[in-house]
Design an enzyme around this catalytic site. Structure first.
Site, PDB file in Angstrom:
ATOM      1  N   GLY A 239       0.872  -1.233  -0.056  1.00 25.13           N
ATOM      2  CA  GLY A 239       0.335   0.031  -0.088  1.00 25.13           C
ATOM      3  C   GLY A 239       0.740   1.345   0.054  1.00 25.13           C
ATOM      4  CD  GLU A 274       0.553  -9.146   1.702  1.00 27.32           C
ATOM      5  OE1 GLU A 274      -0.527  -8.558   1.014  1.00 27.32           O
ATOM      6  OE2 GLU A 274       0.107 -10.054   2.320  1.00 27.32           O
ATOM      7  N   PRO A 275       4.620  -5.396  -0.648  1.00 28.01           N
ATOM      8  CG  PRO A 275       6.925  -4.938  -1.081  1.00 28.01           C
ATOM      9  CD  PRO A 275       6.038  -5.781  -0.267  1.00 28.01           C
ATOM     10  N   GLY A 276       3.680  -3.637  -3.858  1.00 32.20           N
ATOM     11  CA  GLY A 276       3.642  -3.810  -5.133  1.00 32.20           C
ATOM     12  C   GLY A 276       3.914  -2.507  -6.000  1.00 32.20           C
ATOM     13  NE  ARG A 277       0.048   2.233  -6.048  1.00 29.25           N
ATOM     14  CZ  ARG A 277      -1.134   2.184  -6.828  1.00 29.25           C
ATOM     15  NH1 ARG A 277      -1.091   2.845  -8.179  1.00 29.25           N
ATOM     16  NH2 ARG A 277      -2.109   1.484  -6.424  1.00 29.25           N
ATOM     17  NE  ARG A 313      -2.877   2.762 -11.437  1.00 25.76           N
ATOM     18  CZ  ARG A 313      -2.688   4.037 -11.105  1.00 25.76           C
ATOM     19  NH1 ARG A 313      -1.987   4.803 -11.825  1.00 25.76           N
ATOM     20  NH2 ARG A 313      -3.199   4.205  -9.856  1.00 25.76           N
ATOM     21  CB  CYS A 344     -15.213   2.501 -30.313  1.00 24.45           C
ATOM     22  SG  CYS A 344     -14.320   2.569 -31.827  1.00 24.45           S
ATOM     23  CD  GLU A 345     -16.110   1.477 -23.939  1.00 24.50           C
ATOM     24  OE1 GLU A 345     -16.709   2.450 -23.078  1.00 24.50           O
ATOM     25  OE2 GLU A 345     -16.356   0.388 -24.127  1.00 24.50           O
ATOM     26  CE1 TYR A 373      -1.820  -3.555  -8.640  1.00 26.56           C
ATOM     27  CE2 TYR A 373      -0.625  -1.671  -7.967  1.00 26.56           C
ATOM     28  CZ  TYR A 373      -1.203  -2.923  -7.493  1.00 26.56           C
ATOM     29  OH  TYR A 373      -0.949  -3.383  -6.392  1.00 26.56           O
TER      30      TYR A 373
HETATM   31  N1  LLP Z   1      -1.530  -7.100  -0.572  1.00 25.34           N
HETATM   32  C1  LLP Z   1      -2.856  -6.954  -0.801  1.00 25.34           C
HETATM   33  C2  LLP Z   1      -3.639  -7.914  -0.148  1.00 25.34           C
HETATM   34  C3  LLP Z   1      -3.312  -6.221  -2.042  1.00 25.34           C
HETATM   35  O1  LLP Z   1      -4.594  -6.528  -2.247  1.00 25.34           O
HETATM   36  C4  LLP Z   1      -2.614  -5.176  -2.564  1.00 25.34           C
HETATM   37  C5  LLP Z   1      -3.092  -4.573  -3.638  1.00 25.34           C
HETATM   38  C6  LLP Z   1      -1.195  -5.288  -2.359  1.00 25.34           C
HETATM   39  C7  LLP Z   1      -0.618  -6.258  -1.237  1.00 25.34           C
HETATM   40  C8  LLP Z   1      -0.303  -4.488  -2.666  1.00 25.34           C
HETATM   41  O2  LLP Z   1      -0.388  -3.130  -2.671  1.00 25.34           O
HETATM   42  P1  LLP Z   1       0.538  -2.059  -3.532  1.00 25.34           P
HETATM   43  O3  LLP Z   1       1.648  -2.187  -2.521  1.00 25.34           O
HETATM   44  O4  LLP Z   1       0.668  -2.109  -4.926  1.00 25.34           O
HETATM   45  O5  LLP Z   1      -0.290  -0.686  -3.118  1.00 25.34           O
HETATM   46  N2  LLP Z   1      -5.082  -1.489  -9.656  1.00 25.34           N
HETATM   47  C9  LLP Z   1      -4.936  -0.551  -8.634  1.00 25.34           C
HETATM   48  C10 LLP Z   1      -4.328  -0.870  -7.377  1.00 25.34           C
HETATM   49  C11 LLP Z   1      -4.882  -2.211  -6.941  1.00 25.34           C
HETATM   50  C12 LLP Z   1      -4.417  -2.470  -5.720  1.00 25.34           C
HETATM   51  C13 LLP Z   1      -4.830  -3.978  -5.198  1.00 25.34           C
HETATM   52  N3  LLP Z   1      -4.332  -4.502  -4.321  1.00 25.34           N
HETATM   53  C14 LLP Z   1      -4.122   0.935  -9.227  1.00 25.34           C
HETATM   54  O6  LLP Z   1      -3.942   0.575 -10.373  1.00 25.34           O
HETATM   55  O7  LLP Z   1      -3.971   1.628  -8.521  1.00 25.34           O
END
Ligand code: LLP
Length: 421
Positions: A239, A274-277, A313, A344-345, A373
Site C-alpha cells: 500500500g 507485500e509491496p507492489g506499486r 488506470r 471506441c469509448e 498495474y
Molecule cells: N496486498 C494485498 C492483499 C493487496 O490487495 C494489494 C493490492 C497489495 C498487497 C499491494 O498493494 P500496493 O503495494 O501495490 O499498493 N489497480 C490499482 C491498485 C489495486 C491494488 C490492489 N491490491 C491501481 O492501479 O491503482
C-alpha cells in the site's frame, strides 16, 4: 528515484534510448528498468535490516516473468492472489517457502496446488474459507499455516476504488470477530495458526491510517499471545504510495519502516510485507506513438496508438500518468491536449486539458510511473493485441513479452460445429 532520464534531449531507460527500443519492438510498449526494480527492493529491505522480514512482492502489480526473476535473484518472496500467480512465481524461481497467498475467493484446486507446493502462509479472509482450507489440508495430509486478514475499519488509499480496509469492503474478517475466529481455527485439523494479516488500501501517501491499522493489529497480537495463541508473524500488506508527478512527496520507505518499528516496539515477531506499486511503479514507462493531432471545436486531441485496454488506470481511477515527449525539443512551446486512444469509448482518455510541449504526428510519448498495474491490467478490447514488454539492464534490452499474432488470438476461439456444417 528511477532510471528514466534525458540525455541530450532524448529519453533513456538506463543506457538505452527509448526511441531505439520503440523502433525495434514497435509501439505501444512497456519498458522496465532492472536498476530501478532492484533499487526499490533494496531500499525497502535495507530499511528493515536487523528485523526478520519477508518481502513478499505483490506480483499483481507486475507479474512478468522477467520482473519476477529480477526480484527472485534479490531474495524476494511473492504475495499471490490466484493459482495462476503462484505458478508464475514458482516458474520465475521464487521458492514456495517465500509465497503468501491472499484473496477472498481461493478455489479448491488453487488451495490444493498451494498446499502441495508448500507455501509459507495462507491469508484467510472468512470462516467458510478456513473450513474449506482445513478440509482440503487434512484430506491431503497437509498443514496450512494461516493468518486471518483483519479488516481494521480504517480506510485509506489514493482512490475510493483502491481502498480495502472499510466495513463495506469484501476484504478480511471483522475486527471484533477476530478472537473468536482464531479460537475456532485453533481446533481445526490441518490448520496451524501463525499470524495476523492486514492490508488497508493502495497508493497510501500519508502514514497515519496505516499506523492506526497497524497499532490495532499489534494490540490484537499481544492480547492473543496473552491468551496462549501462537502468533509469530505479522503481515502488514502493501500500500505504500509512490510519486506520480514531479514534486509529489509521499511518505518514503524509510519513514514507513521507522513507523513500523515504532509500532512494533519490543514485539518479537516475523514481519511480512507485500509491496507492489512501491517496487514496480516507477520502474516502468509506457511508450506510445502519436497517430493524429485533431482539432475540433475549441480543443485539440492528441490521438495515440495506445488505448485504455493497454493502460487502464486513467479510465478506472481517473489516474494521471505524467506524459513526456521521448524527444524533448526546447524550441517547442507548450500546448494543451486531451490525450486519447483509439478505443471506441469516451473513457478512453489518458488526460484532459493536459499541457505538454507541442506534439506532432508520428512522434513518441512516454507515460511515466506505469510499471505497476499497467501491463497486468491490459486486455484485448477492440482486438488490440496485448502489447510488448521490454526489460532493460544497463545497455541491454530484451523483449520479455511478445505481441500475440492475430492468428493466435483468433485461434483461441472456436466456432461450434452447428455453425460450420
Ligand atoms: N496486498 C494485498 C492483499 C493487496 O490487495 C494489494 C493490492 C497489495 C498487497 C499491494 O498493494 P500496493 O503495494 O501495490 O499498493 N489497480 C490499482 C491498485 C489495486 C491494488 C490492489 N491490491 C491501481 O492501479 O491503482
Amino acid at each position: 528515484m528511477h532510471h528514466f532520464t534525458y540525455r541530450d534531449g532524448e529519453l533513456f531507460c538506463e543506457d538505452v534510448a527509448v526511441s531505439e527500443i520503440a523502433a525495434q519492438f514497435g509501439t505501444p510498449l512497456y519498458i522496465y528498468s532492472s536498476a530501478t526494480l532492484e533499487r526499490h527492493y533494496r531500499v525497502l529491505s535495507d530499511a528493515f535490516a536487523g528485523q526478520s522480514c519477508l518481502i513478499a512482492y505483490a506480483m499483481k502489480a507486475n507479474s512478468n516473468q522477467a520482473v519476477l526473476a529480477t526480484l527472485a535473484k534479490l531474495g524476494s518472496g511473492a504475495d499471490v492472489v490466484s493459482g495462476g500467480e503462484m505458478r508464475r512465481a514458482l516458474a520465475a524461481g521464487i521458492p514456495a517457502s517465500r509465497i503468501v497467498y491472499s484473496g477472498v475467493a481461493k478455489s479448491k484446486p488453487d488451495i490444493q496446488a498451494a498446499l502441495k507446493a508448500g507455501i509459507h502462509q495462507f491469508n484467510v479472509e472468512s470462516l467458510p474459507e478456513l473450513h474449506r482450507l482445513s478440509e482440503i489440508a487434512s484430506e491431503g495430509g497437509h498443514t496450512a499455516s494461516i493468518a486471518f486478514r483483519i479488516n481494521p475499519h480504517v480506510e485509506a488509499g489514493g482512490h475510493a476504488n483502491i481502498s480495502t480496509g472499510g466495513a463495506e469492503h469484501k476484504f478480511g474478517i471483522a475486527w471484533h470477530e477476530a478472537k473468536s475466529f482464531y479460537a475456532q481455527a485453533a481446533d481445526l485439523p490441518g490448520i496451524q495458526i501463525v499470524g495476523v494479516d492486514v492490508h488497508i488500501g493502495s497508493q497510501i501517501t500519508d502514514l497515519t491510517p496505516m499506523r492506526l491499522a497497524f497499532e490495532k493489529v499489534v494490540g490484537l497480537v499481544r492480547e492473543m499471545r496473552a491468551e496462549g495463541l501462537p502468533i509469530s508473524r505479522i503481515d502488514l500488506g502493501g500500500g505504500l504510495g509512490i510519486p506520480y508527478r514531479e514534486g509529489e512527496t509521499p511518505a518514503s520507505p524509510a519513514e514507513y519502516a521507522s513507523m513500523i518499528r515504532e509500532v512494533l516496539g519490543d514485539l518479537d515477531v516475523e514481519l511480512i510485507l507485500e509491496p507492489g506499486r512501491m517496487i514496480a511503479g516507477n520502474a516502468g514507462i509506457f511508450v506510445s506513438r502519436v497517430e493524429y493531432i485533431k482539432e475540433r471545436d475549441d480543443r485539440e486531441f492528441a490521438i495515440l496508438d495506445a488505448g485504455m485496454n493497454d493502460l487502464m488506470r486513467p479510465a478506472l481511477y481517473q489516474a494521471v500518468h505524467e506524459l513526456r515527449p521521448v524527444r524533448m525539443d526546447p524550441a517547442r512551446s507548450s500546448r494543451t491536449y486531451d490525450v486519447v486512444g483509439p478505443i471506441c469509448e469516451s473513457t478512453d482518455r489518458f488526460a484532459k486539458g493536459y499541457s505538454v510541449p507541442e506534439l506532432r504526428e508520428g512522434e513518441l510519448v512516454a507515460f511515466m510511473s506505469a510499471g505497476a498495474y499497467g501491463a497486468v491490467m491490459s486486455n484485448q478490447y477492440n482486438t488490440r493485441p496485448l502489447c510488448a514488454e521490454v526489460l532493460v539492464r544497463g545497455n541491454q534490452s530484451a523483449l520479455v513479452r511478445r505481441v500475440p499474432t492475430f492468428e493466435e488470438i483468433i485461434a483461441s476461439e472456436t466456432v461450434p460445429e452447428w455453425l460450420t456444417s
